[in-house]
Design a protein around this motif. Structure first.
Motif, PDB file in Angstrom:
ATOM      1  N   TYR A 103      -6.244  45.154  61.420  1.00 11.94           N
ATOM      2  CA  TYR A 103      -6.985  43.910  61.263  1.00 11.94           C
ATOM      3  C   TYR A 103      -7.161  43.569  59.778  1.00 11.94           C
ATOM      4  CZ  TYR A 103     -10.822  40.613  61.222  1.00 11.94           C
ATOM      5  OH  TYR A 103     -11.598  39.510  60.979  1.00 11.94           O
ATOM      6  N   ASN A 104      -6.795  42.368  59.430  1.00 10.76           N
ATOM      7  CA  ASN A 104      -6.967  41.789  58.095  1.00 10.76           C
ATOM      8  C   ASN A 104      -6.018  42.362  57.035  1.00 10.76           C
ATOM      9  OD1 ASN A 104      -8.219  39.636  56.826  1.00 10.76           O
ATOM     10  ND2 ASN A 104      -9.736  40.942  55.844  1.00 10.76           N
ATOM     11  N   ASP A 105      -4.997  43.128  57.422  1.00  6.72           N
ATOM     12  CA  ASP A 105      -3.962  43.514  56.462  1.00  6.72           C
ATOM     13  C   ASP A 105      -3.246  42.249  55.996  1.00  6.72           C
ATOM     14  OD1 ASP A 105      -4.513  46.210  56.588  1.00  6.72           O
ATOM     15  OD2 ASP A 105      -2.883  46.687  57.959  1.00  6.72           O
ATOM     16  N   ALA A 106      -2.585  42.313  54.852  1.00 10.27           N
ATOM     17  CA  ALA A 106      -1.985  41.132  54.229  1.00 10.27           C
ATOM     18  C   ALA A 106      -0.457  41.206  54.268  1.00 10.27           C
ATOM     19  CB  ALA A 106      -2.454  41.004  52.785  1.00 10.27           C
ATOM     20  N   MET A 107       0.166  40.134  54.733  1.00 12.86           N
ATOM     21  CA  MET A 107       1.621  40.006  54.683  1.00 12.86           C
ATOM     22  C   MET A 107       1.919  39.152  53.462  1.00 12.86           C
ATOM     23  SD  MET A 107       4.777  38.479  55.433  1.00 12.86           S
ATOM     24  CE  MET A 107       4.571  37.056  56.471  1.00 12.86           C
ATOM     25  N   ILE A 108       2.523  39.767  52.430  1.00 13.45           N
ATOM     26  CA  ILE A 108       2.685  39.077  51.150  1.00 13.45           C
ATOM     27  C   ILE A 108       4.028  38.390  50.983  1.00 13.45           C
ATOM     28  CG2 ILE A 108       1.002  40.539  49.979  1.00 13.45           C
ATOM     29  CD1 ILE A 108       3.500  41.879  48.611  1.00 13.45           C
ATOM     30  N   GLY A 109       4.930  38.596  51.915  1.00 12.62           N
ATOM     31  CA  GLY A 109       6.224  37.944  51.798  1.00 12.62           C
ATOM     32  C   GLY A 109       7.258  38.604  52.663  1.00 12.62           C
ATOM     33  N   LEU A 110       8.491  38.133  52.482  1.00 13.36           N
ATOM     34  CA  LEU A 110       9.623  38.647  53.240  1.00 13.36           C
ATOM     35  C   LEU A 110      10.627  39.282  52.289  1.00 13.36           C
ATOM     36  CD1 LEU A 110      10.262  35.558  55.553  1.00 13.36           C
ATOM     37  CD2 LEU A 110       8.956  37.624  56.120  1.00 13.36           C
ATOM     38  N   VAL A 111      11.218  40.382  52.714  1.00 12.56           N
ATOM     39  CA  VAL A 111      12.334  40.983  51.990  1.00 12.56           C
ATOM     40  C   VAL A 111      13.536  40.927  52.922  1.00 12.56           C
ATOM     41  CG1 VAL A 111      11.079  42.418  50.352  1.00 12.56           C
ATOM     42  CG2 VAL A 111      11.523  43.312  52.599  1.00 12.56           C
ATOM     43  N   GLU A 112      14.534  40.177  52.506  1.00 17.67           N
ATOM     44  CA  GLU A 112      15.728  39.973  53.327  1.00 17.67           C
ATOM     45  C   GLU A 112      15.356  39.501  54.728  1.00 17.67           C
ATOM     46  OE1 GLU A 112      19.224  40.518  51.798  1.00 17.67           O
ATOM     47  OE2 GLU A 112      17.580  39.830  50.534  1.00 17.67           O
ATOM     48  N   GLY A 113      14.289  38.704  54.815  1.00 24.57           N
ATOM     49  CA  GLY A 113      13.858  38.139  56.090  1.00 24.57           C
ATOM     50  C   GLY A 113      12.894  38.991  56.886  1.00 24.57           C
ATOM     51  N   PHE A 114      12.492  40.154  56.365  1.00 23.95           N
ATOM     52  CA  PHE A 114      11.614  41.061  57.089  1.00 23.95           C
ATOM     53  C   PHE A 114      10.242  41.124  56.422  1.00 23.95           C
ATOM     54  CE2 PHE A 114      15.986  42.689  57.636  1.00 23.95           C
ATOM     55  CZ  PHE A 114      16.124  42.349  58.973  1.00 23.95           C
ATOM     56  N   GLU A 115       9.203  41.159  57.257  1.00 20.86           N
ATOM     57  CA  GLU A 115       7.820  41.121  56.772  1.00 20.86           C
ATOM     58  C   GLU A 115       7.475  42.351  55.939  1.00 20.86           C
ATOM     59  OE1 GLU A 115       5.580  40.738  60.404  1.00 20.86           O
ATOM     60  OE2 GLU A 115       6.042  38.596  60.550  1.00 20.86           O
ATOM     61  N   PHE A 116       6.708  42.106  54.871  1.00 21.06           N
ATOM     62  CA  PHE A 116       6.197  43.171  54.006  1.00 21.06           C
ATOM     63  C   PHE A 116       4.674  43.077  54.041  1.00 21.06           C
ATOM     64  CE2 PHE A 116       4.940  45.505  50.345  1.00 21.06           C
ATOM     65  CZ  PHE A 116       5.969  46.404  50.064  1.00 21.06           C
ATOM     66  N   TRP A 117       4.059  44.043  54.709  1.00 17.21           N
ATOM     67  CA  TRP A 117       2.601  44.096  54.884  1.00 17.21           C
ATOM     68  C   TRP A 117       1.985  45.098  53.926  1.00 17.21           C
ATOM     69  CZ3 TRP A 117      -0.144  41.077  58.242  1.00 17.21           C
ATOM     70  CH2 TRP A 117       0.596  40.349  59.169  1.00 17.21           C
ATOM     71  N   ILE A 118       0.741  44.809  53.548  1.00 21.97           N
ATOM     72  CA  ILE A 118      -0.022  45.706  52.674  1.00 21.97           C
ATOM     73  C   ILE A 118      -1.389  45.948  53.301  1.00 21.97           C
ATOM     74  CG2 ILE A 118      -1.077  45.998  50.401  1.00 21.97           C
ATOM     75  CD1 ILE A 118       1.081  44.288  49.268  1.00 21.97           C
TER      76      ILE A 118
END
Length: 124
Positions: free
Chosen positions: A51-66
């Motif tokens: 809950y509330n983790d951050a998806m900051i962008g895509l790398v080669e079309g795949f989600e990058f969560w932090i």
């Protein structure tokens, strides 16, 4: 818009290799002890952001969560996804059997970049 995330050529090459073997991917960077805040690569659906983790962008079309707590510290930083030879501390990431590990390099955003950042997507 300023991108929060970029990747090196070696990271692109490894991602393409992993896609051939595993299909769609996702990335997660936790703030825990075992993975040492090393980004982990999973098959899509192999890990669920909290809950509330951050998806900051895509790398080669795949989600990058932090991890939500880690993002609070690094929200003013640009991430560059890279690859190193050797085994990372966690060993759960898909690249581990290949003798490689993903690594993130950070730099602070400039004032003009900060003013142009897109909002992050939060998990629910």
């Amino acid at each position: 818009m300023t991108e929060r995330l970029s990747l090196t050529e070696s990271a692109k090459e490894l991602i393409h290799e992993l896609v051939e073997k595993h299909g769609d991917l996702m990335f997660y960077q936790a703030g825990g002890c075992c993975e040492g805040t090393q980004p982990q690569c999973f098959e899509k659906g192999g890990y669920y952001p909290r809950y509330n983790d951050a998806m900051i962008g895509l790398v080669e079309g795949f989600e990058f969560w932090i991890d939500r707590d880690l993002f609070e510290y690094w929200q003013y930083s640009h991430f560059t996804l890279d690859v190193l030879q050797g085994f990372g501390p966690g060993g759960f990431s898909l690249e581990t059997p290949l003798g490689k590990t993903f690594k993130v390099h950070y730099r602070l955003f400039t004032e003009s970049e900060l003013a142009d950042l897109p909002p992050v997507i939060r998990s629910v």
